[in-house]
Design a protein around this motif. Sequence first.
Motif, PDB file in Angstrom:
ATOM      1  N   ILE A 100       0.824  -1.213   0.000  1.00 31.72           N
ATOM      2  CA  ILE A 100       0.000   0.000   0.000  1.00 31.72           C
ATOM      3  C   ILE A 100       0.855   1.258   0.000  1.00 31.72           C
ATOM      4  O   ILE A 100       1.801   1.396   0.784  1.00 31.72           O
ATOM      5  CB  ILE A 100      -0.999   0.007   1.183  1.00 31.72           C
ATOM      6  N   GLY A 101       0.526   2.151  -0.930  1.00 30.70           N
ATOM      7  CA  GLY A 101       1.228   3.419  -1.044  1.00 30.70           C
ATOM      8  C   GLY A 101       0.253   4.581  -1.024  1.00 30.70           C
ATOM      9  O   GLY A 101      -0.960   4.406  -0.884  1.00 30.70           O
ATOM     10  N   LEU A 102       0.800   5.778  -1.204  1.00 31.76           N
ATOM     11  CA  LEU A 102       0.017   7.008  -1.113  1.00 31.76           C
ATOM     12  C   LEU A 102       0.460   7.968  -2.211  1.00 31.76           C
ATOM     13  O   LEU A 102       1.647   8.048  -2.540  1.00 31.76           O
ATOM     14  CB  LEU A 102       0.233   7.657   0.258  1.00 31.76           C
ATOM     15  N   ILE A 103      -0.505   8.679  -2.768  1.00 32.59           N
ATOM     16  CA  ILE A 103      -0.203   9.772  -3.684  1.00 32.59           C
ATOM     17  C   ILE A 103      -1.049  10.974  -3.279  1.00 32.59           C
ATOM     18  O   ILE A 103      -2.220  10.834  -2.930  1.00 32.59           O
ATOM     19  CB  ILE A 103      -0.462   9.393  -5.158  1.00 32.59           C
ATOM     20  N   GLY A 104      -0.430  12.148  -3.355  1.00 38.25           N
ATOM     21  CA  GLY A 104      -1.177  13.368  -3.033  1.00 38.25           C
ATOM     22  C   GLY A 104      -1.655  13.370  -1.592  1.00 38.25           C
ATOM     23  O   GLY A 104      -0.959  12.933  -0.688  1.00 38.25           O
ATOM     24  N   ILE A 105      -2.852  13.874  -1.376  1.00 40.22           N
ATOM     25  CA  ILE A 105      -3.527  14.007  -0.076  1.00 40.22           C
ATOM     26  C   ILE A 105      -2.738  14.912   0.864  1.00 40.22           C
ATOM     27  O   ILE A 105      -3.239  15.927   1.322  1.00 40.22           O
ATOM     28  CB  ILE A 105      -3.838  12.641   0.585  1.00 40.22           C
ATOM     29  N   VAL A 106      -1.498  14.547   1.181  1.00 33.94           N
ATOM     30  CA  VAL A 106      -0.689  15.347   2.121  1.00 33.94           C
ATOM     31  C   VAL A 106       0.377  16.144   1.367  1.00 33.94           C
ATOM     32  O   VAL A 106       1.426  16.468   1.921  1.00 33.94           O
ATOM     33  CB  VAL A 106      -0.046  14.449   3.199  1.00 33.94           C
ATOM     34  N   GLY A 107       0.095  16.496   0.117  1.00 32.43           N
ATOM     35  CA  GLY A 107       1.073  17.212  -0.697  1.00 32.43           C
ATOM     36  C   GLY A 107       1.468  18.559  -0.130  1.00 32.43           C
ATOM     37  O   GLY A 107       2.655  18.926  -0.104  1.00 32.43           O
TER      38      GLY A 107
ATOM     39  N   ALA B 132       7.521  11.786  -5.192  1.00 29.36           N
ATOM     40  CA  ALA B 132       8.491  12.198  -4.161  1.00 29.36           C
ATOM     41  C   ALA B 132       9.726  12.806  -4.817  1.00 29.36           C
ATOM     42  O   ALA B 132      10.855  12.564  -4.409  1.00 29.36           O
ATOM     43  CB  ALA B 132       8.878  11.005  -3.297  1.00 29.36           C
ATOM     44  N   GLU B 133       9.475  13.614  -5.856  1.00 25.10           N
ATOM     45  CA  GLU B 133      10.594  14.205  -6.590  1.00 25.10           C
ATOM     46  C   GLU B 133      11.411  15.184  -5.747  1.00 25.10           C
ATOM     47  O   GLU B 133      12.506  15.575  -6.144  1.00 25.10           O
ATOM     48  CB  GLU B 133      10.088  14.901  -7.860  1.00 25.10           C
ATOM     49  N   GLN B 134      10.891  15.566  -4.567  1.00 25.67           N
ATOM     50  CA  GLN B 134      11.689  16.421  -3.674  1.00 25.67           C
ATOM     51  C   GLN B 134      13.009  15.757  -3.293  1.00 25.67           C
ATOM     52  O   GLN B 134      13.971  16.433  -2.942  1.00 25.67           O
ATOM     53  CB  GLN B 134      10.912  16.741  -2.385  1.00 25.67           C
ATOM     54  N   LEU B 135      13.053  14.442  -3.382  1.00 27.42           N
ATOM     55  CA  LEU B 135      14.276  13.719  -3.044  1.00 27.42           C
ATOM     56  C   LEU B 135      15.413  14.017  -4.008  1.00 27.42           C
ATOM     57  O   LEU B 135      16.585  13.762  -3.702  1.00 27.42           O
ATOM     58  CB  LEU B 135      14.012  12.208  -3.024  1.00 27.42           C
ATOM     59  N   LEU B 136      15.096  14.575  -5.172  1.00 25.01           N
ATOM     60  CA  LEU B 136      16.127  14.928  -6.147  1.00 25.01           C
ATOM     61  C   LEU B 136      16.865  16.199  -5.752  1.00 25.01           C
ATOM     62  O   LEU B 136      17.931  16.494  -6.305  1.00 25.01           O
ATOM     63  CB  LEU B 136      15.499  15.114  -7.536  1.00 25.01           C
ATOM     64  N   GLU B 137      16.318  16.944  -4.816  1.00 20.45           N
ATOM     65  CA  GLU B 137      16.940  18.203  -4.385  1.00 20.45           C
ATOM     66  C   GLU B 137      18.055  17.906  -3.384  1.00 20.45           C
ATOM     67  O   GLU B 137      17.858  17.180  -2.416  1.00 20.45           O
ATOM     68  CB  GLU B 137      15.888  19.117  -3.744  1.00 20.45           C
TER      69      GLU B 137
ATOM     70  N   VAL C 119      10.004   5.021  -3.476  1.00 23.14           N
ATOM     71  CA  VAL C 119       9.468   5.909  -4.508  1.00 23.14           C
ATOM     72  C   VAL C 119       8.848   5.014  -5.574  1.00 23.14           C
ATOM     73  O   VAL C 119       9.549   4.289  -6.280  1.00 23.14           O
ATOM     74  CB  VAL C 119      10.567   6.791  -5.131  1.00 23.14           C
ATOM     75  N   LEU C 120       7.538   5.043  -5.687  1.00 23.55           N
ATOM     76  CA  LEU C 120       6.839   4.077  -6.533  1.00 23.55           C
ATOM     77  C   LEU C 120       6.842   4.444  -8.008  1.00 23.55           C
ATOM     78  O   LEU C 120       6.832   3.572  -8.868  1.00 23.55           O
ATOM     79  CB  LEU C 120       5.399   3.903  -6.048  1.00 23.55           C
ATOM     80  N   THR C 121       6.826   5.738  -8.308  1.00 23.72           N
ATOM     81  CA  THR C 121       6.845   6.149  -9.711  1.00 23.72           C
ATOM     82  C   THR C 121       7.331   7.574  -9.820  1.00 23.72           C
ATOM     83  O   THR C 121       7.297   8.339  -8.845  1.00 23.72           O
ATOM     84  CB  THR C 121       5.453   6.020 -10.360  1.00 23.72           C
TER      85      THR C 121
END
Length: 253
Positions: A7-14, A39-44, A61-63
């Motif tokens: 189980i994963g999550l997208i958005g909601i807590v963006g 979770a592209e913030q991880l690229l920073e 990071v699922l996608t």
Amino acid sequence: MSSKLNIGLIGIVGEEAREDFWGTMEKVAAIGYRGIEGAEQLLEGDTEANVARFHGLGLEVLTCSASREQLRDNLDTLIANAKALHSKRVTVWWAPCDSRESVLADAKLYNEAGSKLAAAGIKLCYHNHGHEFRNVFNGVNAMDLLAEYSDPAALFFEMDIAWISHGGADPVYVLRKLAGRVPAIHVKDMHSYTDSNPFTAVGTGIVNVRGSIAAAMETGVEWMVVEQDRMRHLTPFETATVSYLNLKEAGLV
């Protein structure tokens, strides 16, 4: 029936993640989520260190997100980013699918880009909304057209069970029809198919969530990703928590 889905999550807590990324990720992991889409913030900064810290929370990071333009013009960057994030998928979130010609043109693009991504060990996915089922050309809806004219080795699908329902189709039927091409589903619920804000926490609406997840288990889907496009009566963290707990109470997590 196979074992339960991850189980994963997208958005909601963006918004919360933009204000406090790591604090938000810690809370999400504590609820029970094991993966994040977007979770592209991880690229920073130091990406390698960020990914190691992310994995340390028990999260993947699922996608990685992609537009059709990026697939055409910046594919090498998408591949590099996905590899840096240890992500196994790249997902196109929307296309107009407003004519037979546009769908076939998109299928050609996805075949070309998807083949290159596959060579790098990454799956290209297309994510549906409702219009792919409502838009019909010569008796064939856009979703079926895209599936027919795309290479099963190059293009996969991340099917959203609520949008399938909103589009007038049966998610159980669709998932079975696309068996083998769906590595992940978006688990979302709606309290209405006509309201301007139809979204509600998973398990509190009219979408066939249980049947859809059962079909996903039967057809080799690996991940279910909880999503709610807009909040209803709950806060984002309440929504993420209630959705997870409703799935757990139903024995689906």
